[in-house]
Design an enzyme around this catalytic site. Structure first.
Site, PDB file in Angstrom:
ATOM      1  CG  ASP A 123       3.214 -22.537   2.346  1.00 52.38           C
ATOM      2  OD1 ASP A 123       2.055 -20.941   1.125  1.00 52.38           O
ATOM      3  OD2 ASP A 123       2.875 -23.186   3.242  1.00 52.38           O
TER       4      ASP A 123
ATOM      5  CG  HIS B  85      -1.994  -0.987   0.935  1.00 53.96           C
ATOM      6  ND1 HIS B  85      -3.459  -0.544   1.152  1.00 53.96           N
ATOM      7  CD2 HIS B  85      -2.403  -2.090   0.495  1.00 53.96           C
ATOM      8  CE1 HIS B  85      -4.659  -0.923   0.953  1.00 53.96           C
ATOM      9  NE2 HIS B  85      -4.039  -2.473   0.862  1.00 53.96           N
ATOM     10  CG  ASP B  86       4.969   3.167   1.470  1.00 56.91           C
ATOM     11  OD1 ASP B  86       4.756   4.692   2.143  1.00 56.91           O
ATOM     12  OD2 ASP B  86       6.018   2.371   1.169  1.00 56.91           O
TER      13      ASP B  86
ATOM     14  CB  VAL C  63      -0.424   5.204  -2.984  1.00 54.29           C
ATOM     15  CG1 VAL C  63      -0.959   6.899  -2.982  1.00 54.29           C
ATOM     16  CG2 VAL C  63      -1.529   4.032  -2.822  1.00 54.29           C
TER      17      VAL C  63
ATOM     18  N   GLY D  99       5.114   5.441  -4.851  1.00 53.11           N
ATOM     19  CA  GLY D  99       6.120   5.528  -4.619  1.00 53.11           C
ATOM     20  C   GLY D  99       6.174   4.673  -2.803  1.00 53.11           C
TER      21      GLY D  99
END
Length: 320
Positions: free
Chosen positions: A247, A62-63, A66, A68
């Site tokens: 996994d 999420h960082d 939006v 970068g």
């Protein structure tokens, strides 16, 4: 005590790096304890709360998607990314804050929140059984965080494959990266509201599948776990088979038509992505190898370096 004195003496001897680009040895002289500090913080938090790794990995997505990978999602305040309803269910902030506080003691004004977040997400994968990846550092923290930038840049769980490809392509990520990074859903939990539009239940409790690509028995289980009046609070495992283990089970689940989200099922139902899903379901080694490459690309999306950003004193607020 001797180790602590050595670290303080070492850091006093070598000033912070002035490199203007990402590198694998960015903090070698300026803060050699950074990776160990972040790793220990992630391990300690995960021992207490096993859901932390999934939260940290989602926080990075999420960082980076939006504005970068600049830790702008960590900034608090009205109309920030963090305040947008799409980010209200994010977690793991306290882990980043804890690592930052320790690093500000040993290396004041040196390590960015953006680097801490990228390293923490990397460590979260390793801690839950995933591959150990080396990633470069040197990111700067962004000063701008706007809620209006969130919705146009993140993947919604109801997206079609074409919609997802469009978002990923805008970040410099390929279709293969899309399939690989979707494997992040092998850990973590999700709120019922993010997938319960795939089926409906009438007043008599009868189930009607809206998304026929979802296994009916699995849909029935989900229905029982998600009472209609509690969808904002109840969460379920993204991966019902091994929810705390990074996994290739996620891809096996897709083959069984038990992907939690419509966006998951879309990967199996399109020839452009199906073969890669099958490959990863049959070979964890193949998934891990590809994950290392795709994660490196993800954690480098739109990074700010040099004078493009700052080193925040606190991850939740800008210095200015």
């Amino acid at each position: 005590m001797q180790l602590l004195c050595f670290i303080i003496l070492f850091l006093a001897t070598f000033p912070p790096s002035s490199s203007s680009s990402l590198s694998f040895d960015f903090y070698t002289l300026s803060c050699p304890v950074v990776e160990l500090t972040v790793k220990n913080t992630v391990r300690s938090a995960s021992d207490v709360d096993p859901t932390i790794p999934g939260k940290l990995l989602r926080l990075l997505f999420h960082d980076c998607f939006v504005n970068g990978c600049d830790a702008s999602v960590l900034l608090q305040g009205n109309a920030t990314e963090r305040s947008d309803p799409a980010n209200q269910s994010l977690g793991g902030f306290s882990v980043i804050d804890s690592a930052k506080r320790v690093l500000e003691i040993f290396c004041p004004g040196t390590v960015s929140c953006a680097d801490i977040l990228a390293l923490a997400a990397r460590d979260a994968v390793e801690f839950t059984g995933g591959p150990n990846i080396q990633i470069p550092t040197g990111r700067k923290d962004g000063r701008i965080s706007m809620a209006a930038n969130v919705r146009p840049n993140i993947i919604d769980t109801s997206f079609t494959l074409d919609e997802m490809i469009k978002i990923f392509s805008a970040k410099g990520l390929s279709i293969d990266d899309l399939v690989t990074l979707s494997g992040a859903h092998t850990i973590g939990r999700s709120h019922c509201g993010s997938f319960n539009d795939r089926f409906k239940v009438d007043s008599n409790g009868n189930l009607t599948l809206i998304d026929l690509s979802l296994d009916r028995q699995y849909a029935t289980q989900l229905m029982k776990m998600c009472p209609n009046n509690n969808n904002d609070r109840v969460t379920v495992n993204n991966d019902p088979s091994s929810p705390l283990q990074f996994d290739n089970a996620y891809f096996k689940i897709l083959l069984a038509h038990k992907g939690l989200f419509q966006s998951d099922s879309a990967l199996l139902n399109d020839e452009r992505t199906k073969n890669r899903v099958v490959e990863f379901a049959n070979s964890q080694d193949s998934f891990f190898e590809r994950w290392s490459s795709s994660f490196l690309k993800l954690s480098s999306v739109g990074v700010k370096t040099g004078g493009e950003g700052e080193i925040r004193q606190s991850c939740s607020m800008s210095n200015t």
